[in-house]
Motif scaffolding. Structure first.
Motif, short mmCIF file in Angstrom:
data_model
loop_
_atom_site.label_atom_id
_atom_site.label_comp_id
_atom_site.label_asym_id
_atom_site.label_seq_id
_atom_site.Cartn_x
_atom_site.Cartn_y
_atom_site.Cartn_z
N HIS A 39 0.82 -1.21 0.00
CA HIS A 39 0.00 0.00 0.00
C HIS A 39 0.85 1.26 0.00
O HIS A 39 1.61 1.52 0.95
CB HIS A 39 -0.92 0.02 1.23
CG HIS A 39 -2.03 -0.98 1.17
ND1 HIS A 39 -3.16 -0.78 0.42
CD2 HIS A 39 -2.17 -2.20 1.75
CE1 HIS A 39 -3.96 -1.83 0.54
NE2 HIS A 39 -3.39 -2.70 1.34
N ASP A 40 0.76 2.02 -1.08
CA ASP A 40 1.33 3.37 -1.16
C ASP A 40 2.85 3.41 -0.97
O ASP A 40 3.40 4.44 -0.57
CB ASP A 40 0.65 4.31 -0.15
CG ASP A 40 -0.87 4.31 -0.31
OD1 ASP A 40 -1.32 4.44 -1.46
OD2 ASP A 40 -1.58 4.17 0.70
N THR A 41 3.53 2.32 -1.26
CA THR A 41 4.99 2.29 -1.12
C THR A 41 5.60 1.19 -1.98
O THR A 41 4.97 0.16 -2.22
CB THR A 41 5.40 2.06 0.35
OG1 THR A 41 6.83 2.06 0.46
CG2 THR A 41 4.87 0.73 0.89
N GLY A 61 5.58 -2.89 -8.08
CA GLY A 61 4.25 -2.30 -8.08
C GLY A 61 3.87 -1.71 -6.74
O GLY A 61 4.67 -1.63 -5.80
N MET A 62 2.61 -1.31 -6.65
CA MET A 62 2.10 -0.64 -5.46
C MET A 62 0.58 -0.59 -5.58
O MET A 62 0.03 -0.47 -6.68
CB MET A 62 2.66 0.78 -5.41
CG MET A 62 2.05 1.72 -4.38
SD MET A 62 2.81 3.37 -4.50
CE MET A 62 2.24 3.88 -6.13
N GLU A 63 -0.10 -0.69 -4.45
CA GLU A 63 -1.55 -0.46 -4.42
C GLU A 63 -1.79 0.95 -3.92
O GLU A 63 -1.48 1.28 -2.78
CB GLU A 63 -2.27 -1.48 -3.53
CG GLU A 63 -3.77 -1.34 -3.58
CD GLU A 63 -4.51 -2.46 -2.86
OE1 GLU A 63 -5.75 -2.52 -2.98
OE2 GLU A 63 -3.86 -3.29 -2.20
N LEU A 64 -2.32 1.77 -4.79
CA LEU A 64 -2.46 3.19 -4.50
C LEU A 64 -3.83 3.46 -3.88
O LEU A 64 -4.87 3.05 -4.41
CB LEU A 64 -2.30 3.97 -5.80
CG LEU A 64 -2.11 5.48 -5.76
CD1 LEU A 64 -0.96 5.87 -4.85
CD2 LEU A 64 -1.87 6.01 -7.17
N VAL A 73 -11.39 3.46 -3.10
CA VAL A 73 -11.09 2.88 -4.40
C VAL A 73 -9.60 2.60 -4.44
O VAL A 73 -8.80 3.47 -4.05
CB VAL A 73 -11.49 3.83 -5.56
CG1 VAL A 73 -11.15 3.20 -6.90
CG2 VAL A 73 -12.97 4.18 -5.48
N HIS A 74 -9.22 1.41 -4.89
CA HIS A 74 -7.81 1.07 -4.91
C HIS A 74 -7.33 0.82 -6.33
O HIS A 74 -8.06 0.26 -7.16
CB HIS A 74 -7.54 -0.18 -4.05
CG HIS A 74 -7.69 0.08 -2.58
ND1 HIS A 74 -7.40 -0.86 -1.62
CD2 HIS A 74 -8.09 1.18 -1.90
CE1 HIS A 74 -7.62 -0.36 -0.42
NE2 HIS A 74 -8.05 0.88 -0.57
N LEU A 75 -6.10 1.22 -6.59
CA LEU A 75 -5.52 1.12 -7.92
C LEU A 75 -4.20 0.36 -7.82
O LEU A 75 -3.25 0.85 -7.21
CB LEU A 75 -5.28 2.53 -8.49
CG LEU A 75 -4.85 2.63 -9.93
CD1 LEU A 75 -6.02 2.31 -10.86
CD2 LEU A 75 -4.33 4.03 -10.23
N VAL A 76 -4.14 -0.84 -8.38
CA VAL A 76 -2.87 -1.58 -8.40
C VAL A 76 -2.07 -1.09 -9.60
O VAL A 76 -2.55 -1.12 -10.74
CB VAL A 76 -3.07 -3.11 -8.43
CG1 VAL A 76 -3.21 -3.66 -7.03
CG2 VAL A 76 -4.28 -3.52 -9.25
N PRO A 179 -9.38 8.94 -7.89
CA PRO A 179 -8.99 7.81 -8.73
C PRO A 179 -8.57 8.18 -10.16
O PRO A 179 -7.62 7.59 -10.70
CB PRO A 179 -10.23 6.92 -8.73
CG PRO A 179 -10.98 7.29 -7.50
CD PRO A 179 -10.71 8.75 -7.30
N VAL A 180 -9.27 9.12 -10.76
CA VAL A 180 -8.91 9.52 -12.12
C VAL A 180 -7.55 10.20 -12.12
O VAL A 180 -6.69 9.93 -12.98
CB VAL A 180 -9.99 10.44 -12.73
CG1 VAL A 180 -9.55 10.94 -14.10
CG2 VAL A 180 -11.31 9.69 -12.83
N ARG A 181 -7.32 11.06 -11.15
CA ARG A 181 -6.01 11.72 -11.03
C ARG A 181 -4.93 10.69 -10.75
O ARG A 181 -3.80 10.81 -11.26
CB ARG A 181 -6.06 12.77 -9.92
CG ARG A 181 -4.74 13.50 -9.70
CD ARG A 181 -4.25 14.18 -10.95
NE ARG A 181 -2.98 14.88 -10.73
CZ ARG A 181 -2.08 15.07 -11.69
NH1 ARG A 181 -2.31 14.63 -12.92
NH2 ARG A 181 -0.97 15.72 -11.41
N ALA A 182 -5.24 9.67 -9.97
CA ALA A 182 -4.26 8.62 -9.67
C ALA A 182 -3.82 7.89 -10.95
O ALA A 182 -2.63 7.63 -11.15
CB ALA A 182 -4.84 7.62 -8.67
N VAL A 183 -4.78 7.58 -11.80
CA VAL A 183 -4.44 6.95 -13.08
C VAL A 183 -3.52 7.86 -13.88
O VAL A 183 -2.50 7.41 -14.44
CB VAL A 183 -5.71 6.62 -13.89
CG1 VAL A 183 -5.33 6.14 -15.29
CG2 VAL A 183 -6.54 5.56 -13.18
#
Length: 291
Positions: A39-41, A61-64, A73-76, A179-183
């Motif tokens: 998560h986040d790291t 990778g990372m789960e954001l 909402v999570h983003l791998v 989430p959109v900004r994260a992508v």
């Protein structure tokens, strides 16, 4: 056939096993490719990379952590440059707020008579007391384990249900990225990403990520949807596979393993090799790591 698991956690965030141990369990499970997505790291990637057997592939990778209208909402995310300025700045803010939120939740637990200390939570998380904001990512599973130790819950899930789940007496909100900004941030950093367990979104009205949000994420560059996840039943898997097809993104499958907390289930769900190739083809941030 190559066996690929694109979602796993180590003790660097809220898993129970050290990164090297995660690799060992992945090999024992018959996997050929594993994404370590704490998560986040990306703090566990270097250790994991040092313990790869010949021919085994590690996907950095990372789960954001993201949020949409009060829901989680999570983003791998994979193969991004962690030093990319925009993403790095957001991650520093997310990790710092995780620590502040955890401290606030400890205080609330103590107010309700639960004998949990901040120092013990840090020990469980493997974080240093003096520099916790930049140490291992502190999450609610660490607090949950402390609550269980204190005798205020039967197990981690019970701790969430009674105390620290959304709406619970010791719950506290935290900062998370749109989430959109994260992508967009992941793509700007040269990475690619998949929407994690969309059928399970804490705080959402129907418990799932809105399809409209998935559509906007896809327009921003989302590459996949994690339709094949252990928390999804057959109906949910079929539904999200359909959404992925409609949006023109790949279907990913992953264990979302957290070590002993989830029964060490690495490889219980996998991603097809052709989907993996399509998902990672646009990545330019960092390369795959092959033993």
């Amino acid at each position: 056939m190559t066996r690929i698991d694109l979602h796993s956690h180590s003790s660097v965030s809220d898993g129970t096993d050290a990164p090297a141990e995660v690799i060992a369990y992945a090999v024992a499970a018959g996997l050929d490719v594993l994404a370590l997505t704490d998560h986040d790291t990306v703090g566990g990637i270097a250790e994991a990379a040092e313990h790869l057997p010949s021919g085994f592939t590690l996907v950095p990778g990372m789960e954001l952590s993201c949020a949409h209208e009060g829901s989680s909402v999570h983003l791998v995310s994979y193969l991004f440059d962690p030093d990319s300025s925009g993403l790095a700045a957001e991650l520093r803010r997310v990790r710092s707020d995780r620590a502040s939120r955890a401290e606030e939740m400890v205080a609330k637990l103590q107010e309700h008579g639960v004998d949990v200390t901040w120092e013990r939570v840090l020990e469980i998380a493997g974080a240093g007391v003096a520099e916790y904001a930049d140490a291992n990512t502190i999450g609610r599973p660490h607090l949950a384990r402390a609550v269980v130790e204190a005798g205020a819950a039967r197990d981690v899930q019970d701790a969430f249900d009674k105390w620290i789940g959304s709406g619970g007496p010791a719950y506290a909100s935290r900062y998370a990225i749109d989430p959109v900004r994260a992508v967009e941030l992941v793509r700007e950093a040269g990475g690619v990403c998949s929407l994690a367990h969309p059928g399970r979104a804490e705080g959402a009205t129907n418990g799932a990520v809105p399809v409209e949000l998935a559509e906007r994420m896809a327009a921003a560059g989302l590459g996949g949807i994690e339709a094949d996840h252990p928390s999804h039943n057959r109906t949910q898997r079929k539904f999200w596979r359909g959404v992925a097809a409609d949006l023109g993104v790949v279907v990913t499958g992953s264990s979302d393993d957290h070590g002993s907390l989830t029964g060490r289930r690495l490889g219980c769900r996998t991603t097809a090799p052709e989907a993996f190739e399509e998902l990672t083809a646009p990545a330019t941030g960092v390369p795959l790591i092959v033993g």
